[in-house]
Design a protein around this motif. Structure first.
Motif, PDB file in Angstrom:
ATOM      1  N   TYR A 235      11.515  43.252 -36.869  1.00  8.70           N
ATOM      2  CA  TYR A 235      11.922  42.161 -37.054  1.00  8.70           C
ATOM      3  C   TYR A 235      12.994  42.063 -38.095  1.00  8.70           C
ATOM      4  O   TYR A 235      13.306  42.974 -38.752  1.00  8.70           O
ATOM      5  CB  TYR A 235      10.876  41.271 -37.688  1.00  8.70           C
ATOM      6  N   VAL A 236      14.105  41.192 -37.806  1.00  9.14           N
ATOM      7  CA  VAL A 236      15.197  40.995 -38.809  1.00  9.14           C
ATOM      8  C   VAL A 236      15.081  39.574 -39.279  1.00  9.14           C
ATOM      9  O   VAL A 236      15.070  38.553 -38.719  1.00  9.14           O
ATOM     10  CB  VAL A 236      16.536  41.389 -37.939  1.00  9.14           C
ATOM     11  N   LEU A 237      15.223  39.679 -40.577  1.00  5.75           N
ATOM     12  CA  LEU A 237      15.276  38.264 -41.543  1.00  5.75           C
ATOM     13  C   LEU A 237      16.387  38.104 -41.988  1.00  5.75           C
ATOM     14  O   LEU A 237      16.842  39.087 -42.919  1.00  5.75           O
ATOM     15  CB  LEU A 237      13.984  38.357 -42.201  1.00  5.75           C
ATOM     16  N   MET A 238      17.089  36.996 -42.051  1.00  6.25           N
ATOM     17  CA  MET A 238      18.296  36.543 -42.914  1.00  6.25           C
ATOM     18  C   MET A 238      18.039  35.980 -44.052  1.00  6.25           C
ATOM     19  O   MET A 238      16.896  35.278 -44.066  1.00  6.25           O
ATOM     20  CB  MET A 238      19.158  35.452 -42.157  1.00  6.25           C
ATOM     21  N   PRO A 239      18.584  36.322 -45.143  1.00  8.44           N
ATOM     22  CA  PRO A 239      18.270  36.125 -46.621  1.00  8.44           C
ATOM     23  C   PRO A 239      18.897  34.522 -46.690  1.00  8.44           C
ATOM     24  O   PRO A 239      19.625  34.133 -45.984  1.00  8.44           O
ATOM     25  CB  PRO A 239      18.894  36.734 -47.420  1.00  8.44           C
ATOM     26  N   MET A 240      18.501  33.701 -47.663  1.00  6.78           N
ATOM     27  CA  MET A 240      19.094  32.457 -48.124  1.00  6.78           C
ATOM     28  C   MET A 240      19.379  32.407 -49.599  1.00  6.78           C
ATOM     29  O   MET A 240      18.670  33.329 -50.281  1.00  6.78           O
ATOM     30  CB  MET A 240      17.922  31.495 -47.714  1.00  6.78           C
TER      31      MET A 240
END
Length: 375
Positions: free
Chosen positions: A368-373
């Motif tokens: 899984y890849v998760l973009m930060p905010m």
């Protein structure tokens, strides 16, 4: 057409096919299910012109024939019939209605001609392979949550299915992304799938297929062309158009140099994120992760609701890092992990983070890849 069918089996098949029918239709015939009785088999078909589901079941046919009737209304009628009852269906094309009797219950439903019912022509599907039902279920379950719902980026509104040459073996990969998170699942490439084109299976077809797979066991026969895909198993056939678009080069999104490694108990982290996110703003759902040596602090600040924070013991030895994520996206990923541990590979506060399954029961075929905010 005249036939008798057991209510339970009829209801189960109707449930499968009627779910593809949209509640609101500008074309009346698309609200209907095609009932076709031939020899000792009853065939049910429904379509929305993009997906078609056909299911057959045993029935006692006394007069062959076919008609179409409102899918949702027929389903509701059969659902309310007494358990164990026998449903008798009788239709005469000239009369324009279907009579359904079961015990003391008698119904008369309006029909539309069988000739008006559209049939999807699958055409030539040159690529054929088999995939185990359990593998196909996992393929869907591990990726579908990341399918985009943004209609303007239509090419992301499905699961990208393709053959991929890995380092050690050929793989069948499923990928879904909405631009905020990416899910990738892979299995050894089934025999016959090596030459298949990369295809994007639409979100609705993925959801309908997953419902049908609940009771499926053994191999699922898959046939693919550039424009359509067909899944056949048991007495069910689902045919769907594919999304006519190019899936982005997802490999570029997956970082390979993330050197900050965090190992944390997956269920503990999920529960902590869920707790502190109670305070987060409904729109952003932002949660901040503050990482120090062997310690993770989760925090949420919402000027309108207050603040929350929680500490967790973790395995982390890199330099301190502060990074923010959407709590719902983070939870979606954590809920997919089979292992006891979650492994986060991080770079900095502005770069994508890789999440892998780790610990006891880990599934190494998922990434899984998760973009930060910003938080």
């Amino acid at each position: 057409m005249r036939l008798t069918v057991e209510r339970g089996a009829f209801l189960k098949s109707l449930n499968h096919v009627q779910s593809v029918v949209e509640r609101r239709n500008t074309i009346p015939i698309l609200s209907n299910v095609l009932i076709d009785a031939q020899k000792d088999r009853l065939s049910l078909m429904a379509t929305d012109l993009d997906i078609e589901i056909v299911e057959s079941l045993e029935a006692e046919i006394s007069r062959p024939g076919a008609t179409t009737v409102s899918a949702h209304r027929l389903y509701d009628v059969v659902r309310k019939l007494p358990e164990g009852s026998q449903a008798q269906l009788d239709a005469n094309g000239a009369e324009g209605h279907l009579r359904l009797n079961a015990g003391r219950s008698k119904f008369q439903l309006t029909c539309l001609p069988r000739e008006d019912f559209p049939a999807m022509t699958a055409g030539n599907l040159p690529h054929h392979f088999g995939i185990d039902a359990a593998d196909l279920r996992r393929l869907i379950d591990k990726t579908r949550f990341a399918i985009s719902t943004e209609e303007t980026r239509y090419y992301l509104n499905g699961v990208y299915l393709h053959a991929f040459k890995g380092k050690d073996q050929a793989l069948l990969r499923a990928v879904a992304t909405d631009g905020h998170r990416l899910a990738r699942f892979e299995i050894p490439l089934p025999e016959g799938a090596a030459e298949m084109p990369g295809v994007i299976v639409p979100r609705k077809a993925v959801q309908e297929l997953r419902k049908l797979l609940d009771d499926a066991t053994g191999p699922i026969e898959v046939a693919v062309s550039d424009t359509k895909i067909r899944f056949a198993f048991g007495s069910v056939i689902l045919t769907s158009k594919l999304i006519d678009g190019t899936f982005p080069d997802y490999q570029r999104v997956i970082p390979s140099g993330n050197d900050k490694i965090l190992d944390v108990n997956a269920s503990d982290l999920a529960e902590a994120v869920d707790r502190v996110a109670t305070i987060s703003a409904e729109k952003t759902r932002a949660v901040k992760l503050n990482l120090e040596r062997d310690r993770l602090t989760l925090s949420v600040v919402n000027p309108e609701a207050g603040s929350a924070n929680e500490e967790l013991p973790v395995d982390y030895g890199a330099e301190p890092l502060e990074i923010g994520f959407n709590a719902r996206y983070l939870l979606d990923i954590l809920q997919q992990l089979d292992g006891s541990e979650a492994k986060f590979l991080l770079a900095d506060a502005g770069s994508p983070t890789v999440v892998r399954d780790a610990g006891e029961g880990a599934d190494l075929s998922t990434l899984y890849v998760l973009m930060p905010m910003r938080v």
